[in-house]
Design a protein around this motif. Structure first.
Motif, PDB file in Angstrom:
ATOM      1  N   ILE A  41       0.881  -1.169   0.000  1.00  0.00           N
ATOM      2  CA  ILE A  41       0.000   0.000   0.000  1.00  0.00           C
ATOM      3  C   ILE A  41       0.914   1.213   0.000  1.00  0.00           C
ATOM      4  O   ILE A  41       1.816   1.311   0.836  1.00  0.00           O
ATOM      5  N   SER A  42       0.671   2.127  -0.902  1.00  0.00           N
ATOM      6  CA  SER A  42       1.563   3.282  -1.015  1.00  0.00           C
ATOM      7  C   SER A  42       1.488   4.143   0.250  1.00  0.00           C
ATOM      8  O   SER A  42       0.415   4.270   0.858  1.00  0.00           O
ATOM      9  N   PRO A  43       2.602   4.739   0.624  1.00  0.00           N
ATOM     10  CA  PRO A  43       2.601   5.624   1.793  1.00  0.00           C
ATOM     11  C   PRO A  43       1.604   6.779   1.650  1.00  0.00           C
ATOM     12  O   PRO A  43       1.045   7.232   2.648  1.00  0.00           O
ATOM     13  N   LEU A  44       1.352   7.226   0.419  1.00  0.00           N
ATOM     14  CA  LEU A  44       0.379   8.316   0.224  1.00  0.00           C
ATOM     15  C   LEU A  44      -1.031   7.888   0.619  1.00  0.00           C
ATOM     16  O   LEU A  44      -1.781   8.672   1.198  1.00  0.00           O
ATOM     17  N   LYS A  45      -1.399   6.637   0.322  1.00  0.00           N
ATOM     18  CA  LYS A  45      -2.722   6.140   0.717  1.00  0.00           C
ATOM     19  C   LYS A  45      -2.810   5.999   2.231  1.00  0.00           C
ATOM     20  O   LYS A  45      -3.839   6.295   2.831  1.00  0.00           O
ATOM     21  N   VAL A  73       5.123   6.079   5.875  1.00  0.00           N
ATOM     22  CA  VAL A  73       6.198   5.318   5.212  1.00  0.00           C
ATOM     23  C   VAL A  73       6.497   4.050   6.011  1.00  0.00           C
ATOM     24  O   VAL A  73       6.615   2.959   5.446  1.00  0.00           O
ATOM     25  N   ALA A  74       6.605   4.174   7.323  1.00  0.00           N
ATOM     26  CA  ALA A  74       6.931   3.021   8.172  1.00  0.00           C
ATOM     27  C   ALA A  74       5.831   1.966   8.128  1.00  0.00           C
ATOM     28  O   ALA A  74       6.116   0.763   8.023  1.00  0.00           O
ATOM     29  N   ILE A  75       4.577   2.378   8.187  1.00  0.00           N
ATOM     30  CA  ILE A  75       3.465   1.425   8.142  1.00  0.00           C
ATOM     31  C   ILE A  75       3.431   0.741   6.780  1.00  0.00           C
ATOM     32  O   ILE A  75       3.224  -0.478   6.691  1.00  0.00           O
ATOM     33  N   SER A  76       3.657   1.479   5.717  1.00  0.00           N
ATOM     34  CA  SER A  76       3.691   0.910   4.367  1.00  0.00           C
ATOM     35  C   SER A  76       4.786  -0.146   4.253  1.00  0.00           C
ATOM     36  O   SER A  76       4.553  -1.254   3.739  1.00  0.00           O
ATOM     37  N   GLU A  77       5.981   0.170   4.730  1.00  0.00           N
ATOM     38  CA  GLU A  77       7.103  -0.775   4.677  1.00  0.00           C
ATOM     39  C   GLU A  77       6.828  -2.015   5.535  1.00  0.00           C
ATOM     40  O   GLU A  77       7.140  -3.136   5.137  1.00  0.00           O
TER      41      GLU A  77
END
Length: 157
Positions: A55-59, A89-93
């Motif tokens: 999931i992209s960090p922007l979403k 960013v951290a949640i996406s990664e």
């Protein structure tokens, strides 16, 4: 000397092969700033999340901006502006590396203004993705005081 080397090697093999006593087990943080953090955690070993998922960090940032709370006279975002980027960013990664039975655990701390005074508040929760989409479950929302080892989400990790 040879006995010491053999003993050390044997001890190392025993400790590293035993999962409950493994001092070398990785405890990866996707974001860490003091007690504030994002990392993976297993709450239910039988969970069947749809992980890993990209999931992209922007979403994720858009989702974090939608979480509004009422503290003081008006509503405001739960995550403060300077925390959107590092947390999204951290949640996406973390979601991209999570296993089916892992959740992304986060804790965030911030100062919130109520009338003329600001108070330090702590929020903690879990993020996971399943057939219903992206889910956030909160352990604590704007708990009063500094983050400490007594926060259930901090001590769980």
């Amino acid at each position: 000397m040879l006995i010491k080397k053999i003993s050390f090697t044997l001890l190392f093999v025993i400790l590293s092969s035993c999962s409950t006593l493994n001092p070398f087990k990785e405890n990866k943080f996707y974001y860490k700033n003091g007690y504030q953090r994002v990392q993976l955690d297993v709450e239910n070993a039988n969970a069947k999340n749809i992980h890993p998922v990209k999931i992209s960090p922007l979403k994720i940032e858009g989702a974090l901006k939608l979480i509004i709370t009422k503290w003081g006279p008006k509503s405001e975002p739960l995550f403060q502006k300077e925390k959107y980027l590092p947390y999204s960013v951290a949640i996406s990664e973390a979601l991209a590396e999570a296993k089916q039975n892992e959740d992304v655990v986060f804790t965030v701390e911030g100062w919130y203004r109520k009338k003329t005074m600001s108070e330090n508040r702590v929020t903690s929760g879990r993020v996971f993705y399943n057939k219903n989409g992206l889910n956030v479950i909160f352990g604590s929302i704007m708990r009063k005081g500094n983050m400490s080892e007594t926060d259930p989400m901090v001590s769980a990790g």
